[in-house]
Scaffold this active site. Structure first.
Site, PDB file in Angstrom:
ATOM      1  N   TYR A   1     -10.226  -9.832  10.091  1.00 18.72           N
ATOM      2  CA  TYR A   1     -10.495 -10.464   8.802  1.00 18.72           C
ATOM      3  C   TYR A   1     -10.640 -11.978   8.925  1.00 18.72           C
ATOM      4  CZ  TYR A   1      -9.237  -5.889   7.047  1.00 18.72           C
ATOM      5  OH  TYR A   1      -9.204  -4.528   6.814  1.00 18.72           O
TER       6      TYR A   1
ATOM      7  N   TYR B   1      -9.397   7.712  20.308  1.00 15.18           N
ATOM      8  CA  TYR B   1     -10.475   7.154  19.485  1.00 15.18           C
ATOM      9  C   TYR B   1     -10.506   5.629  19.469  1.00 15.18           C
ATOM     10  CZ  TYR B   1     -11.655  11.854  18.636  1.00 15.18           C
ATOM     11  OH  TYR B   1     -12.069  13.140  18.864  1.00 15.18           O
TER      12      TYR B   1
ATOM     13  N   HIS C   1      -0.968   0.287   5.754  1.00 19.09           N
ATOM     14  CA  HIS C   1      -1.496   1.277   6.706  1.00 19.09           C
ATOM     15  C   HIS C   1      -0.539   2.437   6.950  1.00 19.09           C
ATOM     16  CE1 HIS C   1      -4.667  -1.686   8.558  1.00 19.09           C
ATOM     17  NE2 HIS C   1      -4.612  -1.733   7.235  1.00 19.09           N
TER      18      HIS C   1
ATOM     19  N   GLN D   1       0.811  -1.215   0.000  1.00 18.72           N
ATOM     20  CA  GLN D   1       0.000   0.000   0.000  1.00 18.72           C
ATOM     21  C   GLN D   1       0.845   1.266   0.000  1.00 18.72           C
ATOM     22  OE1 GLN D   1      -2.523  -0.394   3.464  1.00 18.72           O
ATOM     23  NE2 GLN D   1      -3.583  -2.196   2.656  1.00 18.72           N
TER      24      GLN D   1
ATOM     25  N   GLU E   1     -14.823   4.040  10.128  1.00 22.03           N
ATOM     26  CA  GLU E   1     -15.282   5.075  11.051  1.00 22.03           C
ATOM     27  C   GLU E   1     -15.175   6.476  10.470  1.00 22.03           C
ATOM     28  OE1 GLU E   1     -13.930   3.004  15.300  1.00 22.03           O
ATOM     29  OE2 GLU E   1     -13.236   5.021  14.767  1.00 22.03           O
TER      30      GLU E   1
END
Length: 399
Positions: free
Chosen positions: A291, A280, A174, A109, A270
């Protein structure tokens, strides 16, 4: 350019139109035993409308485009994740890659991610880029650099790093990351928690910038009024903590507050409004599940001292970036939140009343994976499709 028309699948709300009671059809939740903390925290009423949307492919052949920014005059800067930055005109002329960019780690990613112009770009010509920075031995982390765009837009000069996420990690997932300017000239940077079980725990501690929103001055220095400045063992850049992977962020056009949207686990995306110093919850509390189908941690969704999301999706929309719509092309959309969706794809619109979601609509799922969405100076929506042969697309109501 290619032009196509679509009938919105759930679509836009005229200001006087009532909403219906049923939510957008999405299928069953991944975590059916979980319940929202308050009414309409998930599966808000579907917005009903028959708006037809027209899409125009402005430029294609882009490899995994990720972020866009509008230059004065209407041209765009667009990043490609393998490490290229291009200038694209509104009529589809694509430049050669702009030279002078920092090295990126484009595995998984990672790569070249967001792009944003300095608030004083007209004078300084400074462009900010977020990217996965290689740190050696397979380690990497999110970084932000800035450079001066040449007058002919062919090169960045005076390139310098203004932020580096710490610590680096051997992970290809991420990274975050979006760049949003506050009205005072400070810069919010959204960050991921690197996906793996070990680093994700660090989203809950203050001695690192994993799983955080950070706030820095334009030169990378730390603002004196950040919430953890002066606290022993805390990184002064931190604005909020307990985040998973924030890939969408926008400043509210009326209140000036930061809103973010983050990838959750399976069934736990979210929408948040991060406030300074607040937690949070990830990975202690979360909606959805891992997953594998296993619970995340203790499988709890609420805990004292941890904030609830304003809204969550189960099943997920796999959010990219988002924007508050303030133009006049889409009647009744003013101050709606428009979100890029990677799965099922297309764009998602939310209507809001203060800090609560009142309605949801889905559009253009046939576009597939949409990574970025932004409002252009023409009042249209401009989107990037997340493909090896990706495209820059203009979205407008059909006239």
């Amino acid at each position: 350019m290619r032009v196509a028309s679509f009938l919105s699948s759930a679509a836009a709300l005229m200001l006087a139109s009532p909403v219906v009671a049923e939510p957008v059809p999405t299928g069953p939740p991944n975590a059916p035993s979980q319940t929202p903390a308050f009414e309409q925290q998930t599966r808000a009423p579907q917005i009903e409308d028959t708006t037809r949307l027209e899409t125009t492919t402005v430029a294609d052949g882009l490899e995994l485009p990720w972020g866009l920014a509008f230059l004065p005059g209407g041209d765009l800067l667009v990043t490609e994740r393998p490490g290229r930055l291009r200038r694209i005109t509104p009529d589809g002329e694509v430049s050669a890659p702009i030279e002078g960019l920092p090295e990126v780690d484009a595995r998984g990613q990672g790569g070249l991610l967001d792009v944003s112009l300095a608030p004083d770009f007209a004078d300084s010509r400074l462009v900010y880029l977020s990217y996965a920075e290689p740190r050696g031995n397979g380690d990497n982390a999110t970084a932000v650099a800035r450079g001066r765009l040449s007058e002919d837009s062919t090169r960045l000069t005076d390139v310098e790093t203004v932020f580096q996420q710490q610590p680096a990690w051997d992970s290809t997932k991420h990274f975050g990351s979006r760049l949003v300017w506050d009205t005072d000239g400070t810069l919010w940077i959204t960050l991921g928690e690197r996906s793996l079980v070990e680093p994700r725990q660090r989203a809950q501690t203050l001695d690192n910038t994993i799983g955080k929103v950070v706030r820095v001055n334009a030169d990378g220095s730390i603002p004196d009024d950040n919430p953890f400045v002066g606290r022993d063992g805390a990184q002064g850049e931190i604005w909020s903590l307990g985040h998973r992977n924030i890939q969408g962020a926008a400043r509210h056009p009326e209140t000036g507050t930061l809103w973010t949207i983050e990838h959750g686990p399976k069934g736990g995306d979210e929408l948040n409004r991060p406030e300074p110093g607040l937690n949070y919850g990830w990975p202690v509390i979360t909606y959805g599940e891992d997953y594998s189908g296993a619970a995340i941690g203790e499988g709890i969704t609420q805990k004292a001292g941890m904030e609830q999301p304003i809204y969550y999706w189960d099943p997920v929309i796999a959010p990219g970036d988002m924007t508050f719509y303030t133009g006049d092309q889409f009647d009744g959309w003013q101050n709606s939140l428009v979100i890029a969706s990677l799965k099922p794809g297309g764009i998602v619109r939310l209507t809001l009343d203060d800090n609560r979601v009142t309605g949801e609509a889905r559009y253009l799922e046939g576009l597939g994976r949409v990574r970025d969405v932004d409002q252009g100076p023409d009042g249209a929506l401009w989107v990037l499709t997340d493909k090896r042969d990706g495209a820059l697309i203009r979205v407008q109501p059909q006239k």
